[in-house]
Design a protein around this motif. Sequence first.
Motif, PDB file in Angstrom:
ATOM      1  N   ILE A   1       4.209  13.284   1.595  1.00 12.84           N
ATOM      2  CA  ILE A   1       3.884  11.853   1.512  1.00 12.84           C
ATOM      3  C   ILE A   1       4.777  11.058   2.461  1.00 12.84           C
ATOM      4  O   ILE A   1       4.302  10.180   3.184  1.00 12.84           O
ATOM      5  CB  ILE A   1       4.009  11.337   0.062  1.00 12.84           C
TER       6      ILE A   1
ATOM      7  N   GLU B   1       3.423   8.767   5.442  1.00  7.87           N
ATOM      8  CA  GLU B   1       3.727   7.333   5.411  1.00  7.87           C
ATOM      9  C   GLU B   1       4.733   6.933   6.495  1.00  7.87           C
ATOM     10  O   GLU B   1       5.012   5.754   6.653  1.00  7.87           O
ATOM     11  CB  GLU B   1       4.304   6.948   4.044  1.00  7.87           C
TER      12      GLU B   1
ATOM     13  N   SER C   1       0.826  -1.215   0.000  1.00  7.06           N
ATOM     14  CA  SER C   1       0.000   0.000   0.000  1.00  7.06           C
ATOM     15  C   SER C   1       0.855   1.257   0.000  1.00  7.06           C
ATOM     16  O   SER C   1       0.337   2.367  -0.049  1.00  7.06           O
ATOM     17  CB  SER C   1      -0.924   0.008   1.225  1.00  7.06           C
ATOM     18  N   ARG C   2       2.150   1.084   0.071  1.00  4.85           N
ATOM     19  CA  ARG C   2       3.067   2.230   0.149  1.00  4.85           C
ATOM     20  C   ARG C   2       2.955   3.066  -1.121  1.00  4.85           C
ATOM     21  O   ARG C   2       3.054   2.548  -2.230  1.00  4.85           O
ATOM     22  CB  ARG C   2       4.488   1.706   0.337  1.00  4.85           C
ATOM     23  N   ARG C   3       2.761   4.341  -0.946  1.00  4.47           N
ATOM     24  CA  ARG C   3       2.572   5.242  -2.083  1.00  4.47           C
ATOM     25  C   ARG C   3       3.891   5.563  -2.763  1.00  4.47           C
ATOM     26  O   ARG C   3       4.962   5.367  -2.213  1.00  4.47           O
ATOM     27  CB  ARG C   3       1.898   6.518  -1.606  1.00  4.47           C
ATOM     28  N   SER C   4       3.765   6.084  -3.957  1.00  9.04           N
ATOM     29  CA  SER C   4       4.928   6.552  -4.701  1.00  9.04           C
ATOM     30  C   SER C   4       4.637   7.982  -5.145  1.00  9.04           C
ATOM     31  O   SER C   4       3.552   8.501  -4.915  1.00  9.04           O
ATOM     32  CB  SER C   4       5.191   5.654  -5.917  1.00  9.04           C
TER      33      SER C   4
END
Length: 149
Positions: free
Chosen positions: A109, A113, A93-96
């Motif tokens: 972000i 995170e 689920s880790r965003r980029s």
Amino acid sequence: MLVKDIMSKSLRSVMPETSIAEAMSLMRFHQVDGLPVTINKEYAGFVQLSDMLAMFFLEKLNCAEDLDIDASRLQYKYAPIVRVEVCQVMDSSRRSVSPLATVNEAMSIMLEEDACRLAVTESGKLVGLISFDDINKSILGLIGIKVAA
């Protein structure tokens, strides 16, 4: 300033089927505490050393027994864990962030995170990483302080 201006382009990543033993070895060799996980260069998630280490402490440790360290016994004891694949501990689920995002967006972000580094993706493909170190070095550069690479 944009992410693409300061991101690291020298990419080290692992595949979901990589064993945590191999991933830990890569992290130690490259002196990092996390790696992006990719499938055919597509960003699939991120694996952190802390998540892998947590697997070794799922069972209650017997202090008297484990203080008397016998490497061969420990190797046998933890063999099933080191064969676990990265996909079982990675954070999918880790965003980029886009290379065209601002550094402020990337920092926001990372703070949300609780991450020290963030994958940089373009059309789903991993193209770089940005870290707080990269951001700090760029800020110091802007005020005229040279930082060794």
